[in-house]
Design an enzyme around this catalytic site. Structure first.
Site, PDB file in Angstrom:
ATOM      1  N   ASN A   1       0.860  -1.189   0.000  1.00 50.49           N
ATOM      2  CA  ASN A   1       0.000   0.000   0.000  1.00 50.49           C
ATOM      3  C   ASN A   1       0.895   1.237   0.000  1.00 50.49           C
ATOM      4  OD1 ASN A   1      -1.886   1.992   0.373  1.00 50.49           O
ATOM      5  ND2 ASN A   1      -2.269   1.523   2.535  1.00 50.49           N
TER       6      ASN A   1
ATOM      7  N   LYS B   1       0.030   4.220  -0.281  1.00 48.83           N
ATOM      8  CA  LYS B   1      -0.646   5.416   0.266  1.00 48.83           C
ATOM      9  C   LYS B   1      -0.442   6.586  -0.708  1.00 48.83           C
ATOM     10  CE  LYS B   1       0.463   3.513   4.757  1.00 48.83           C
ATOM     11  NZ  LYS B   1       0.093   3.566   6.144  1.00 48.83           N
TER      12      LYS B   1
ATOM     13  N   HIS C   1      -9.597   0.796   5.171  1.00 48.42           N
ATOM     14  CA  HIS C   1      -8.256   1.034   5.724  1.00 48.42           C
ATOM     15  C   HIS C   1      -8.373   2.013   6.888  1.00 48.42           C
ATOM     16  CE1 HIS C   1      -4.133   2.445   6.100  1.00 48.42           C
ATOM     17  NE2 HIS C   1      -3.785   1.297   5.531  1.00 48.42           N
TER      18      HIS C   1
ATOM     19  N   GLU D   1      -6.722   4.493   7.783  1.00 50.13           N
ATOM     20  CA  GLU D   1      -6.602   5.927   7.456  1.00 50.13           C
ATOM     21  C   GLU D   1      -7.899   6.454   6.856  1.00 50.13           C
ATOM     22  OE1 GLU D   1      -2.912   5.527   5.288  1.00 50.13           O
ATOM     23  OE2 GLU D   1      -1.980   4.948   7.179  1.00 50.13           O
TER      24      GLU D   1
ATOM     25  N   GLU E   1      -5.291  -5.151  10.707  1.00 55.72           N
ATOM     26  CA  GLU E   1      -4.315  -4.075  10.854  1.00 55.72           C
ATOM     27  C   GLU E   1      -4.633  -3.286  12.121  1.00 55.72           C
ATOM     28  OE1 GLU E   1      -2.353  -3.007   6.901  1.00 55.72           O
ATOM     29  OE2 GLU E   1      -4.148  -1.798   7.056  1.00 55.72           O
TER      30      GLU E   1
ATOM     31  N   GLY F   1       2.073   2.453  10.712  1.00 58.86           N
ATOM     32  CA  GLY F   1       2.972   3.596  10.541  1.00 58.86           C
ATOM     33  C   GLY F   1       3.604   4.074  11.832  1.00 58.86           C
TER      34      GLY F   1
ATOM     35  N   SER G   1       3.287  -1.828  10.479  1.00 61.29           N
ATOM     36  CA  SER G   1       4.728  -1.698  10.696  1.00 61.29           C
ATOM     37  C   SER G   1       5.509  -2.983  10.400  1.00 61.29           C
ATOM     38  CB  SER G   1       5.009  -1.194  12.115  1.00 61.29           C
ATOM     39  OG  SER G   1       4.517   0.129  12.265  1.00 61.29           O
TER      40      SER G   1
END
Ligand code: PEP
Length: 249
Positions: free
Chosen positions: A9, A11, A96, A98, A168, A174, A213
């Site tokens: 991904n 992003k 996701h 985010e 996740e 991140g 991560s």
């Protein structure tokens, strides 16, 4: 032996020229392999550059990071599942963290996106995960399974059986913090049990990926954990050589 899935991904990184250069470097390190799947999720405006760079590598798949749930119309700034499919995508990330936490996407919206993806013939990769506060409150399973049911509840059990799930944990994305392989396995097992209920099937063909991560140092241990069928990787997928070494784990 499971056939692992490695999903990158990107992003909001890698403009078209960077994406092309990345692919040149990555393909130099990664020859064709039958024993693993690799999927890239470039930003929408770099998607065409990646399609061009992969024209001789049909073994590598592409997905989009997001879709809107309507098929077409006056929705400025959005892309539909049908546009994604026609552009060469086979997969789409749905839910996701985010999207949920920065853009305020709801569980109901994730369900609508799964339905839209399914209508267009895209495979949704449904991302689920708890926040740190939810983990500390002992709510991990409850949150993750609720997100799972909401996302898959809009499609038939046959179509739900074609999805991919990515666990996740929000606190791991991140941040440099990773779930231990044992923690990831425990949540994957709970997801697997819930999927068997949803699909009304004893055997489970839905892959469950871990994300949060992942890097070169921890990829092998996470991938070796029971019930972990692959990895969804953000930051560590941005460097071609580093990503190749994870994919070759
Ligand atoms: C992700 O974007 O899905 C992700 C897991 O990011 P990172 O690997 O950077 O934590």
């Amino acid at each position: 032996m499971k056939q692992p899935i490695f999903a990158a991904n990107w992003k909001m990184n890698h403009a078209p020229a960077d994406a092309t250069a990345f692919m040149r470097a990555f393909l130099a390190h990664f020859g064709k392999r039958q024993d693993r799947s690799v999927i890239f999720f470039p930003p929408a405006l770099s998607f065409g550059a990646v399609v061009g760079a992969l024209k001789d590598r049909p073994d590598i798949q592409l997905g989009v990071q997001n879709i809107y749930w309507e098929d077409k119309g006056a929705f400025t700034g959005e892309n539909s599942a049908t546009i994604a499919r026609a552009s060469g995508a086979k997969y789409v990330l749905v839910g996701h963290s985010e999207r949920r936490h920065i853009f305020g996407e709801t569980e109901e919206e994730a369900g609508k996106k799964v339905a839209a993806a399914t209508r267009a013939g895209l495979t949704p990769i449904v991302c689920v995960g708890e926040t740190l506060a939810q983990r500390e409150a002992g709510e991990t399973e409850q949150v993750v399974l609720r997100q799972l049911r909401a996302a898959l509840g809009t499609v038939s059990s046959a179509d739900a059986g074609n999805a991919i799930i990515a666990y996740e944990p929000v606190w791991a994305i991140g941040t440099g913090k990773t779930a231990t392989p044992a923690d990831a396995s425990a949540v994957h097992q709970a997801i697997g049990e819930e999927l068997r209920r949803i699909l009304d099937s004893g055997s489970l063909a839905v892959p469950i990926l871990y994300g949060g991560s992942v890097n070169r140092g921890n990829a092998a241990d996470l991938l070796a954990a029971p019930e972990v069928d692959g990895l969804l990787v953000g930051g560590a997928s941005l460097d071609a050589q580093g990503w190749a070494s994870i994919v070759l784990t």
